[in-house]
Design a protein around this motif. Structure first.
Motif, PDB file in Angstrom:
ATOM      1  N   PRO A   1       0.825  -1.211   0.000  1.00 35.86           N
ATOM      2  CA  PRO A   1       0.000   0.000   0.000  1.00 35.86           C
ATOM      3  C   PRO A   1       0.866   1.271   0.000  1.00 35.86           C
ATOM      4  CG  PRO A   1      -0.750  -1.558   1.672  1.00 35.86           C
ATOM      5  CD  PRO A   1       0.583  -2.033   1.202  1.00 35.86           C
ATOM      6  N   ILE A   2       0.447   2.256  -0.726  1.00 34.04           N
ATOM      7  CA  ILE A   2       1.212   3.491  -0.872  1.00 34.04           C
ATOM      8  C   ILE A   2       1.179   4.299   0.424  1.00 34.04           C
ATOM      9  CG2 ILE A   2      -0.745   4.826  -1.738  1.00 34.04           C
ATOM     10  CD1 ILE A   2       1.146   6.207  -3.687  1.00 34.04           C
ATOM     11  N   GLY A   3       2.289   4.984   0.728  1.00 35.77           N
ATOM     12  CA  GLY A   3       2.340   5.882   1.876  1.00 35.77           C
ATOM     13  C   GLY A   3       3.126   5.329   3.047  1.00 35.77           C
ATOM     14  N   LEU A   4       3.555   6.227   3.932  1.00 36.67           N
ATOM     15  CA  LEU A   4       4.207   5.835   5.174  1.00 36.67           C
ATOM     16  C   LEU A   4       3.163   5.642   6.273  1.00 36.67           C
ATOM     17  CD1 LEU A   4       7.347   8.190   5.311  1.00 36.67           C
ATOM     18  CD2 LEU A   4       7.124   5.904   4.319  1.00 36.67           C
ATOM     19  N   ASP A   5       3.515   4.868   7.278  1.00 38.45           N
ATOM     20  CA  ASP A   5       2.588   4.573   8.367  1.00 38.45           C
ATOM     21  C   ASP A   5       2.528   5.756   9.329  1.00 38.45           C
ATOM     22  OD1 ASP A   5       1.017   3.558  10.334  1.00 38.45           O
ATOM     23  OD2 ASP A   5       2.404   1.968  10.958  1.00 38.45           O
ATOM     24  N   LEU A   6       1.591   6.657   9.084  1.00 42.37           N
ATOM     25  CA  LEU A   6       1.380   7.813   9.955  1.00 42.37           C
ATOM     26  C   LEU A   6       0.090   7.670  10.759  1.00 42.37           C
ATOM     27  CD1 LEU A   6       2.215  10.761   7.488  1.00 42.37           C
ATOM     28  CD2 LEU A   6       3.774   9.454   8.947  1.00 42.37           C
ATOM     29  N   GLY A   7      -0.614   6.563  10.550  1.00 43.32           N
ATOM     30  CA  GLY A   7      -1.922   6.422  11.177  1.00 43.32           C
ATOM     31  C   GLY A   7      -2.958   7.299  10.502  1.00 43.32           C
ATOM     32  N   ALA A   8      -2.766   7.588   9.216  1.00 47.53           N
ATOM     33  CA  ALA A   8      -3.630   8.529   8.491  1.00 47.53           C
ATOM     34  C   ALA A   8      -5.062   8.015   8.385  1.00 47.53           C
ATOM     35  CB  ALA A   8      -3.062   8.779   7.100  1.00 47.53           C
ATOM     36  N   ARG A   9      -6.010   8.943   8.488  1.00 48.44           N
ATOM     37  CA  ARG A   9      -7.431   8.618   8.369  1.00 48.44           C
ATOM     38  C   ARG A   9      -8.117   9.449   7.295  1.00 48.44           C
ATOM     39  NH1 ARG A   9      -9.282   4.137  11.479  1.00 48.44           N
ATOM     40  NH2 ARG A   9      -7.975   3.971  13.344  1.00 48.44           N
ATOM     41  N   THR A  10      -7.899  10.754   7.331  1.00 48.16           N
ATOM     42  CA  THR A  10      -8.590  11.657   6.414  1.00 48.16           C
ATOM     43  C   THR A  10      -7.873  11.710   5.067  1.00 48.16           C
ATOM     44  OG1 THR A  10      -7.288  13.598   7.042  1.00 48.16           O
ATOM     45  CG2 THR A  10      -9.225  13.076   8.401  1.00 48.16           C
ATOM     46  N   PRO A  11      -8.518  12.228   4.029  1.00 46.89           N
ATOM     47  CA  PRO A  11      -7.834  12.386   2.739  1.00 46.89           C
ATOM     48  C   PRO A  11      -6.563  13.215   2.848  1.00 46.89           C
ATOM     49  CG  PRO A  11     -10.196  12.622   2.432  1.00 46.89           C
ATOM     50  CD  PRO A  11      -9.969  12.543   3.916  1.00 46.89           C
ATOM     51  N   GLU A  12      -6.606  14.282   3.660  1.00 47.93           N
ATOM     52  CA  GLU A  12      -5.433  15.133   3.815  1.00 47.93           C
ATOM     53  C   GLU A  12      -4.289  14.385   4.505  1.00 47.93           C
ATOM     54  OE1 GLU A  12      -8.799  17.429   2.777  1.00 47.93           O
ATOM     55  OE2 GLU A  12      -8.547  16.063   4.479  1.00 47.93           O
ATOM     56  N   GLU A  13      -4.618  13.622   5.540  1.00 47.93           N
ATOM     57  CA  GLU A  13      -3.593  12.842   6.237  1.00 47.93           C
ATOM     58  C   GLU A  13      -3.018  11.761   5.317  1.00 47.93           C
ATOM     59  OE1 GLU A  13      -5.323  13.254  10.808  1.00 47.93           O
ATOM     60  OE2 GLU A  13      -5.731  11.451   9.620  1.00 47.93           O
ATOM     61  N   THR A  14      -3.880  11.150   4.526  1.00 46.90           N
ATOM     62  CA  THR A  14      -3.409  10.136   3.574  1.00 46.90           C
ATOM     63  C   THR A  14      -2.501  10.760   2.524  1.00 46.90           C
ATOM     64  OG1 THR A  14      -5.443   8.862   3.913  1.00 46.90           O
ATOM     65  CG2 THR A  14      -4.144   8.381   1.920  1.00 46.90           C
TER      66      THR A  14
END
Length: 391
Positions: free
Chosen positions: A340-353
């Motif tokens: 899956p694309i992205g670093l593990d930031l615990g993102a939830r919202t579109p902006e955080e993703t």
């Protein structure tokens, strides 16, 4: 100085005098790399930055001095343990800054205007200036085009200009900014050159600063979804030319993506097969639908681009990888897929993703680990920002 190209080009067009300070070398934890610039007008107006604030006051005074005496000079700023209150970089880095007065009668004005205009238009070009060499060479400028043609002059022989153009052309091809050394005669030489601050007493020649301007790298976002809208904003913030592509005209609209540079309604794999890409291009697949993803990724993973990432859960990734193997995609190509694309930031919202995805792109581009700096003992700024070549 291309980072403030618009402001400087306007000043040249209006006939205003100014002095421009440019970072020509940076090492350690210096806040800004070669090419970063700050300019000061006759009336004291300032644009740009060379250090993020550490030495701006001292550089401002150097610019004022250059406007008064018309002399180009190079100054070094670094951290001093002996005097904590001295002007310097508290981050521990070292930067060399060239301060050049651009006066009303300066012969380099037309060349600077042409270089800055090219940068504004996103055209590839390189501006060459002398950092070290005979005094009569300081203040000259040479503009190099991708086809090898050039205009202006460094103040020496025609042979020097030809040699400089040849050397700068190699950096321009790579889109890199840095220094090269040529002999004053312009003839080629093969002996090594020490960086600024090294022992150069035994070396002769002219050190040139080559500032390359390339069109911004491309980010192509496939899938006109809410996450894509946030990623477009992040991509623009990072300096990418951002294209959104989706086969559904109802979703791929200017109203939904006002900040995108381009919006394309087409099947993603077909568009990618026919649009220009290069080694700096970033591809973000957010379609999250196998009928789009599989043919698109089959094309994407065969291209020599910088980054290929796809949105989805780990379960989606497992299924996606299986389908790609069935389509004949090899393990070598699959190893390039960030999914899956992205670093593990615990993102939830579109902006955080979008932030998570942008962070992985930056880490991939700069060789970062993605680990918190508080837990890492690696240098904050990695080597490679200075390009040093000898011709």
């Amino acid at each position: 100085m291309f980072d403030i190209a618009g402001e400087l080009r306007s000043r040249l067009t209006e006939g205003r005098e100014f002095a421009v300070a440019t970072v020509v070398s940076a090492s350690g934890s210096a806040p800004r790399g070669p090419g970063a610039a700050l300019a000061v007008d006759r009336d004291g107006t300032v644009v740009g930055s060379v250090s993020g604030g550490c030495v701006e006051g001292a550089v401002y005074e150097l610019c004022v001095r250059a406007l008064q005496d018309g002399v180009t000079r190079v100054e070094r700023f670094g951290y001093s343990d002996e005097d904590a209150f001295a002007v310097g970089l508290t981050c521990g880095g070292v930067i060399d800054i060239m301060v050049t007065p651009v006066l009303a009668r300066a012969s380099a004005r037309p060349v600077l205007r042409a270089a800055l205009s090219a940068a504004e238009r996103g055209e590839p070009a390189a501006l060459v200036r002398v950092v070290e060499g005979p005094a009569e060479f300081l203040g000259g400028a040479l503009l190099i085009r991708p086809d090898g043609s050039y205009e202006g002059g460094l103040g020496g022989s025609a042979e020097l200009d030809r040699s400089a153009a040849d050397a700068a052309g190699a950096l321009l091809d790579a889109g890199r900014t840095g220094t090269v050394v040529v002999p004053a005669s312009g003839a080629r030489r093969g002996s090594p050159r020490t960086p600024q601050g090294g022992d150069s007493s035994r070396l002769t020649g002219v050190t040139l600063f080559v500032e390359a301007s390339q069109p911004p790298p491309r980010m192509i976002v496939f899938g006109a979804i809410d996450f894509a809208a946030a990623l477009v904003r992040a991509g623009k913030f990072l300096g990418y030319h951002v294209t959104v592509c989706d086969a559904r005209p109802l979703f791929a609209t200017r109203a939904r993506f006002p900040q995108a540079d381009e919006i394309v309604v087409d099947w993603p794999h077909r568009y990618l097969s026919n649009t220009p890409t290069d080694a700096r291009t970033v591809l973000c697949v957010l379609t999250h639908d196998a009928k789009f993803d599989i043919p698109l990724l089959k094309v994407a993973l065969d291209l020599p681009v910088a980054f290929v990432g796809a949105l989805g859960s780990r379960r989606t990734h497992t299924d996606r990888a299986r389908r790609l193997r069935e389509e004949g995609v090899g393990e070598r190509e699959l190893s390039r897929l960030r999914s899956p694309i992205g670093l593990d930031l615990g993102a939830r919202t579109p902006e955080e993703t979008a932030l998570s995805i942008a962070a992985e792109i930056v880490a991939s581009r700069r060789g970062g680990t993605g680990a918190p700096l508080t837990e890492s003992g690696t240098p904050i700024h990695r080597d490679g920002r200075n390009v040093l070549a000898t011709v």
